[in-house]
Design a protein around this motif. Structure first.
Motif, mmCIF file in Angstrom:
data_model
loop_
_atom_site.group_PDB
_atom_site.id
_atom_site.type_symbol
_atom_site.label_atom_id
_atom_site.label_comp_id
_atom_site.label_asym_id
_atom_site.label_seq_id
_atom_site.Cartn_x
_atom_site.Cartn_y
_atom_site.Cartn_z
ATOM 1 N N GLN A 85 -22.523 -19.010 34.408
ATOM 2 C CA GLN A 85 -23.796 -19.306 35.051
ATOM 3 C C GLN A 85 -24.235 -20.755 34.847
ATOM 4 N N SER A 86 -24.106 -21.250 33.613
ATOM 5 C CA SER A 86 -24.663 -22.562 33.281
ATOM 6 C C SER A 86 -23.679 -23.706 33.473
ATOM 7 N N ASN A 115 -20.672 -15.107 30.275
ATOM 8 C CA ASN A 115 -21.759 -15.234 31.245
ATOM 9 C C ASN A 115 -22.410 -16.612 31.191
ATOM 10 N N TYR A 116 -22.566 -17.132 29.978
ATOM 11 C CA TYR A 116 -23.190 -18.450 29.828
ATOM 12 C C TYR A 116 -22.387 -19.522 30.556
ATOM 13 N N ILE A 131 -21.436 -12.256 26.533
ATOM 14 C CA ILE A 131 -22.566 -13.175 26.682
ATOM 15 C C ILE A 131 -22.057 -14.604 26.829
ATOM 16 N N VAL A 170 -29.499 -17.637 27.523
ATOM 17 C CA VAL A 170 -28.844 -16.486 28.131
ATOM 18 C C VAL A 170 -29.590 -15.234 27.682
#
Length: 333
Positions: free
Chosen positions: A171-172, A167-168, A164, A154
């Motif tokens: 997205q992942s 977001n990880y 963060i 990230v």
């Protein structure tokens, strides 16, 4: 496993008569909201990691947040192995590493520029996101020598570790995830009037996992993947997940690190109206995996020139960056 359900008005105590203390992760599930997660309150384990190196307070807080995040995520592994979270940045704190080894061992350290950290403090820019700056955060799952590593990366862009982590997962993992982290110091006055301080950190991670996958809605394009000028169609959260996020937003940092509240009472405060199911706690301890044998193996791999350069007065001393243990060898050996 036990249920913490609603109680008569005026009561703020969970039904479980055995509240969880420090250094234990508690998995939980809120069936009514299709949410599950983990919560933790770190005490002696974190204090050992942070006190050993005498970090400046802003650096200690940042490493404490990273330790909580690593424990929350690493303790969910269903196999024997290691979970590693590592940040490499252009900020005053250039490197953060926290290892979690199943079932419950954690260690960590930070590398920083003391002058830059002091300047950041003087300028009032010593929040965790200020110290990190820009770089990458790598989350690595290591199942051992005979299994392939999995790594997610990230970008660090000035956001907090909480953001963060969100977001990880968005997205992942494509899993709606909410994270709260807090670090603080506990002051205790002794009978002689002296004051001792120790570190405490707490955190909670919740994820939305409905049985119907279509309820886990996402935007049609992630902003980072969209071409310039493209219209991003953001979808509203499912009502259940919106409620979970709203509840977690009510948590004060003090609640996350207060032993008087504890994990069970915190979960009760959050979800007592919906009913929350808690599972057996998982003990967490600070433990380094270094050993004289491992260090010797590293030295044996060095060239004679490197060994000679590392040696002083016929000895080579290697100090573990995690636990500060020093291993001394004779160069002739």
């Amino acid at each position: 496993m036990s249920d913490i359900s609603s109680t008569p008005a005026g009561f703020d105590q969970p039904a479980d008569p055995m509240p969880v203390g420090l250094d234990a992760v508690v998995p939980f599930q809120v069936d009514a909201l299709d949410a599950r997660g983990r919560a933790v309150l770190l005490g002696d384990a974190l204090d050992a990691i942070l006190s050993r190196h005498a970090y400046p307070e802003p650096v200690a807080r940042l490493l404490g947040e990273m330790a909580v995040l690593t424990v929350l995520l690493g303790s969910s592994l269903k196999f024997e192995g290691k979970f590693i979270v590592q940040a490499q940045t252009d900020g005053p704190v250039s490197l953060l590493v926290v290892d979690f080894v199943t079932p419950g061992a954690v260690r960590g350290y930070a590398r920083f520029d003391a002058e830059e950290v002091a300047a950041a403090e003087a300028a009032g820019k010593a929040l965790p996101e200020d110290l990190l700056g820009h770089g990458t955060l790598a989350l690595t799952v290591d199942q051992g020598a005979h299994m392939q590593r999995y790594q997610g990366i990230v970008q660090l862009d000035g956001a907090s570790l909480e953001e963060i982590a969100r977001n990880y997962f968005r997205q992942s993992e494509q899993i709606p995830t909410e994270v709260r982290l807090a670090v603080g110091r506990l002051s205790t006055r002794a009978a002689d009037g002296s004051v001792a301080q120790s570190w405490r950190a707490g955190g909670i991670v919740a994820q939305f996992l409905p049985e119907a996958p279509e309820r886990m809605r996402h935007a049609d394009l992630h902003p980072g993947d969209a071409p310039d000028g493209a219209e991003i169609h953001e979808l509203e959260d499912d009502d259940a997940w919106a409620e979970v996020k709203a509840l977690l937003a009510t948590i004060d940092d003090d609640e996350l690190i207060d032993e008087g509240v504890g994990v069970h009472r915190l979960l009760f405060r959050l979800f007592h109206e919906r009913g929350v199911r808690v599972y057996d706690p998982q003990a967490i301890g600070e433990r380094c995996t270094c050993s004289r044998e491992k260090v010797a193996a590293v030295l044996e791999s060095l060239s004679d020139a490197d060994k000679a350069e590392a040696g002083t007065d016929g000895t080579i001393t290697i100090t573990c960056e995690f636990c500060s243990t020093a291993y001394t060898f004779r160069t002739e050996d």
